[in-house]
Design a protein around this motif. Structure first.
Motif, short mmCIF file in Angstrom:
data_model
loop_
_atom_site.label_atom_id
_atom_site.label_comp_id
_atom_site.label_asym_id
_atom_site.label_seq_id
_atom_site.Cartn_x
_atom_site.Cartn_y
_atom_site.Cartn_z
N ILE A 1 47.12 -3.40 35.30
CA ILE A 1 45.78 -2.99 35.74
C ILE A 1 45.27 -4.06 36.70
O ILE A 1 44.64 -5.05 36.30
CB ILE A 1 44.85 -2.79 34.53
CG1 ILE A 1 45.45 -1.73 33.59
CG2 ILE A 1 43.45 -2.38 34.98
CD1 ILE A 1 44.67 -1.51 32.31
N GLU A 2 45.58 -3.87 37.99
CA GLU A 2 45.23 -4.83 39.02
C GLU A 2 44.72 -4.10 40.25
O GLU A 2 45.09 -2.94 40.51
CB GLU A 2 46.44 -5.68 39.39
CG GLU A 2 47.01 -6.51 38.25
CD GLU A 2 48.15 -7.40 38.71
OE1 GLU A 2 47.88 -8.38 39.42
OE2 GLU A 2 49.30 -7.09 38.37
N THR A 3 43.92 -4.79 41.03
CA THR A 3 43.32 -4.22 42.23
C THR A 3 44.38 -3.61 43.14
O THR A 3 45.40 -4.24 43.43
CB THR A 3 42.55 -5.30 43.00
OG1 THR A 3 41.48 -5.77 42.19
CG2 THR A 3 42.00 -4.76 44.31
N GLU B 1 46.14 -13.57 35.90
CA GLU B 1 44.87 -14.23 36.24
C GLU B 1 43.73 -13.78 35.33
O GLU B 1 42.82 -14.55 35.05
CB GLU B 1 44.51 -13.96 37.70
CG GLU B 1 45.46 -14.61 38.70
CD GLU B 1 44.93 -14.50 40.11
OE1 GLU B 1 43.74 -14.17 40.28
OE2 GLU B 1 45.71 -14.75 41.05
N LYS B 2 43.78 -12.52 34.91
CA LYS B 2 42.73 -11.97 34.05
C LYS B 2 43.37 -11.06 33.01
O LYS B 2 43.32 -9.84 33.12
CB LYS B 2 41.71 -11.18 34.88
CG LYS B 2 40.88 -12.03 35.82
CD LYS B 2 39.88 -11.16 36.57
CE LYS B 2 40.60 -10.17 37.45
NZ LYS B 2 39.64 -9.27 38.14
N PRO B 3 44.00 -11.61 32.00
CA PRO B 3 44.77 -10.80 31.06
C PRO B 3 43.93 -9.84 30.22
O PRO B 3 44.42 -8.78 29.84
CB PRO B 3 45.49 -11.83 30.19
CG PRO B 3 44.69 -13.08 30.34
CD PRO B 3 44.12 -13.06 31.72
N THR C 1 38.49 -5.41 38.49
CA THR C 1 38.49 -5.60 37.04
C THR C 1 37.69 -6.85 36.72
O THR C 1 37.52 -7.73 37.58
CB THR C 1 39.91 -5.75 36.47
OG1 THR C 1 40.47 -6.98 36.95
CG2 THR C 1 40.81 -4.60 36.87
N GLY C 2 37.21 -6.95 35.51
CA GLY C 2 36.47 -8.14 35.09
C GLY C 2 35.49 -7.78 34.01
O GLY C 2 35.60 -6.74 33.35
N SER C 3 34.50 -8.64 33.80
CA SER C 3 33.42 -8.31 32.89
C SER C 3 32.57 -7.24 33.55
O SER C 3 32.55 -7.09 34.78
CB SER C 3 32.57 -9.54 32.59
OG SER C 3 31.85 -9.93 33.76
N LEU C 4 31.85 -6.47 32.76
CA LEU C 4 31.00 -5.43 33.32
C LEU C 4 29.98 -6.04 34.27
O LEU C 4 29.71 -5.49 35.35
CB LEU C 4 30.29 -4.67 32.19
CG LEU C 4 29.33 -3.56 32.63
CD1 LEU C 4 30.05 -2.50 33.46
CD2 LEU C 4 28.66 -2.93 31.41
N GLU C 5 29.44 -7.21 33.92
CA GLU C 5 28.44 -7.85 34.76
C GLU C 5 29.01 -8.21 36.13
O GLU C 5 28.40 -7.96 37.17
CB GLU C 5 27.89 -9.11 34.07
CG GLU C 5 27.11 -8.84 32.79
CD GLU C 5 27.99 -8.50 31.60
OE1 GLU C 5 29.24 -8.70 31.69
OE2 GLU C 5 27.46 -8.01 30.59
#
Length: 629
Positions: A552-554, A60-62, A77-81
């Motif tokens: 690297i996943e929740t 989903e978010k490689p 995980t994601g963008s810093l924002e």
């Protein structure tokens, strides 16, 4: 809260409820304390790591650039924002130490032998390949004369004329036969023991034979098979002959100090290669042996966790009662603690012989007509497979030849029809020589593969001439076919049968470049992304740990390997050259600092556990690790 963060929180599941619950109560609050009953405890601080790129292996978010960690688990995980927006007023800190680095899931050493690595890496390494160790690189032996010259130098460097000189790595298929006379020409008075690259053979000089009490009369008393696999005149002992002579020579081969130094060296080597979790397949069935390993590997300052898989071969051969086999297997959990553990509901079996000694069982004869060997009698193998299958265990099987693979797949099919099981994940370990027709059968039976791609790199050239011939040598480790068939596969090193370096394994699988620089079996090459999966999420899957580590996943453990560059974007021929900065293991930041933390081969102060191991059980340990390769 953004839809992105809601989705991540929902995916956390039961494994991370304990982490997320305090934050649910704290949303919109700026205080750092929370009442839990009558006890006031501080809320944990979230650490947000940023990087140039974070390769998550989450479909989903490689690729992201921020990962939030709390209490050793991944929160978001994601963008810093997006990550900061999701955290809101929760207490957090940003760690930008990796802002110019690439984070990948923590590397997994799916199948390595720390004890055997300790014994070989702490010897005089004179091998067929370079070994890059924390204290420096040991260059490969070029030919027999180079071996002789370097061993002569090692002997001359000894100040104690009675100190045994142990070397590991000589390979007769590369350099020619080696005998007692060759070693006596170097020294007839300093004990010399040459442990072959296969770990299935030793050659001793006259001094070592004399000090070890190895005589022609002793050899004459061996069993018929042991005598057939011994040559006192040549000082050479292999397979069962080596088993027979080990009680005499084991005290010469190592000391408690060398054991501990070797384990520390192995620890630092693997950390420097980015390992965050490892597994010993077929853990040594000797409590003193395990205590010696635990003296180093169970320590809380270990930079990675290590699990041990039961040696089903020995357990089945020891206990005639099927129920007792499983009971004794489960009792092994008490042997471990701290950073070591027993791999739950998993067991290791053995089919045919080792590839390095050219003793795997093959359908078509070897070039010189010699026969391979079976590591277990068929009756023992079939009984062991049935016992562990019926107990619901995941079975990992050491298998190297295509005839050996036939035996394993036959046993799997028999048990599937007799007692059907879903998602059994039977693991075919090593997977050296196989045939095209066997790939479809692996699919049909639901097995998975743990392959050693280094066989191609190290052996394809020589085995094209000696042993297998060019077709079989070049098609070794056919993971291209396996991948196209949709079979789950992972990569392992079998350290020290290959360098325990996940990036090097990736390089071997992606390029299949041999020692001479040619490409062997180009159709069996795989992509860099698939190779990365092979040392992370697929390795986790092969150990039934895919819900805990590997991506690297929740909710998963915060295990990361920190690299200087993205191994998926570099020239494939430079994957092995990507630098490892260090690791994060369950939230603990661990840089690689060779100048401050490296194992010395000078004798350290021995722990009581390692002394007990070396004095009481070293011969047994050598027998066990020898039988596993």
């Amino acid at each position: 809260m953004s839809s992105l963060s809601r989705r991540n929180l929902l995916r956390a599941g039961a494994s991370v409820i304990a982490i997320l619950s305090p934050f649910s109560a704290a949303v919109g609050q700026t205080n750092s304390l929370s009442d839990i009953g009558t006890k006031v405890v501080p809320l944990p601080t979230v650490t947000v790591y940023t990087a140039r790129e974070i390769l998550t292996l989450d479909p989903e978010k490689p690729v992201v650039n921020a990962v939030a960690v709390v209490d050793g688990r991944i929160l978001l995980t994601g963008s810093l924002e997006d990550v900061l927006a999701s955290l809101g007023g929760q207490r957090h800190q940003i760690d930008d130490s990796f802002s110019d680095k690439v984070i990948v899931p923590g590397f997994i050493a799916q199948h390595d032998h720390p004890l055997l690595a300790a014994l070989t890496m702490s010897s005089e390494i004179l091998s067929i390949e370079d070994w890059a160790l924390p204290f420096g690189t040991v260059p490969a032996v070029q030919d027999k004369q180079d071996f002789t010259d370097r061993l002569t130098q090692a002997v001359a460097a000894r100040t104690d004329p009675t100190e045994p000189v142990v070397t590991w790595g000589y390979h007769p298929a590369f350099y020619g036969a080696l005998t007692r006379d060759d070693l006596d020409a170097i020294s007839a008075t300093q004990p010399i023991l040459v442990w072959a690259r296969s770990c299935h053979e030793m050659i001793l000089n006259s001094a070592a034979l004399e000090i070890g009490g190895v005589t022609q009369e002793l050899v004459d008393g061996f069993s018929q098979t042991e005598k057939m696999q011994s040559s006192f005149a040549e000082g050479r002992f292999w397979e069962q002959g080596l088993f027979a002579v080990l009680p005499n020579i084991a005290p010469l081969a190592a000391s408690p100090e060398r054991l501990q130094a070797g384990l520390e060296l192995t620890r630092d080597y693997m950390h420097a290669k980015g390992v965050t979790f490892g597994n010993e397949p077929g853990g040594i069935l000797s409590k003193p042996v395990q205590d010696g390993i635990n003296a180093v590997f169970s320590s809380p300052d270990m930079p990675f966790r290590w699990s041990f898989m039961p040696d089903a071969k020995t357990l089945v051969q020891t206990y005639p009662d099927d129920v007792q086999v499983i009971a004794e297997t489960e009792n092994l959990s008490s042997w471990y603690g701290g950073m070591t553990s027993l791999a739950p509901k998993q067991a290791k079996l053995f089919a045919d012989g080792a590839i390095y000694s050219l003793l795997m069982q093959v359908r078509d004869p070897f070039l010189d007509g010699h026969d391979g060997e079976w590591m277990m009698d068929k009756s023992d193998f079939d009984r062991a497979f049935r016992i562990y299958w019926d107990a619901g265990y995941q079975i990992h099987v050491h298998v190297n030849g295509d005839a050996g693979l036939d035996r394993v797949l036959d046993a799997l099919e028999t048990n599937l029809r007799r007692n059907p099981r879903y998602d059994h994940r039977t693991v075919l370990v090593h997977f050296a020589v196989s045939a095209e027709d066997q790939v479809k059968r692996i699919v049909d039976l639901g097995a998975i593969v743990s392959a050693n791609p280094y066989y191609v790199t190290a052996l394809a050239d020589q085995y094209s001439v000696v042993g297998l011939g060019p077709d079989r040598a070049d098609s070794m480790v056919r993971i291209g076919d396996v991948s196209r068939a949709g079979i789950s596969w992972s990569l392992h090193s079998d350290m020290p049968m290959a360098p325990g370096d996940p990036l090097f394994l990736m390089w071997s699988a992606v390029n299949r470049v041999t020692a001479s620089g040619r490409v062997a079996g180009p159709e069996q090459r795989v992509s860099a992304e698939d190779a990365l999966r092979g040392v992370t999420i697929e390795a986790a899957y092969s150990l039934r740990l895919e819900d805990e580590i590997g991506s690297i996943e929740t909710g998963k453990r915060a295990n990361f390997t920190i690299l200087d560059s993205n191994p998926l974007n570099v020239d494939p021929m430079t994957i092995k050259d990507v630098k490892v900065w260090g690791t994060v293991m369950e939230g603990r930041v661990q840089p690689v600092d060779v100048s401050e933390k490296k194992a010395s081969l000078m004798p350290p102060t021995s722990t009581e556990a390692s002394r007990t191991f070396a004095e009481a059980s070293f011969g047994h340990a050598l027998k066990v690790v020898h039988s596993h390769l």
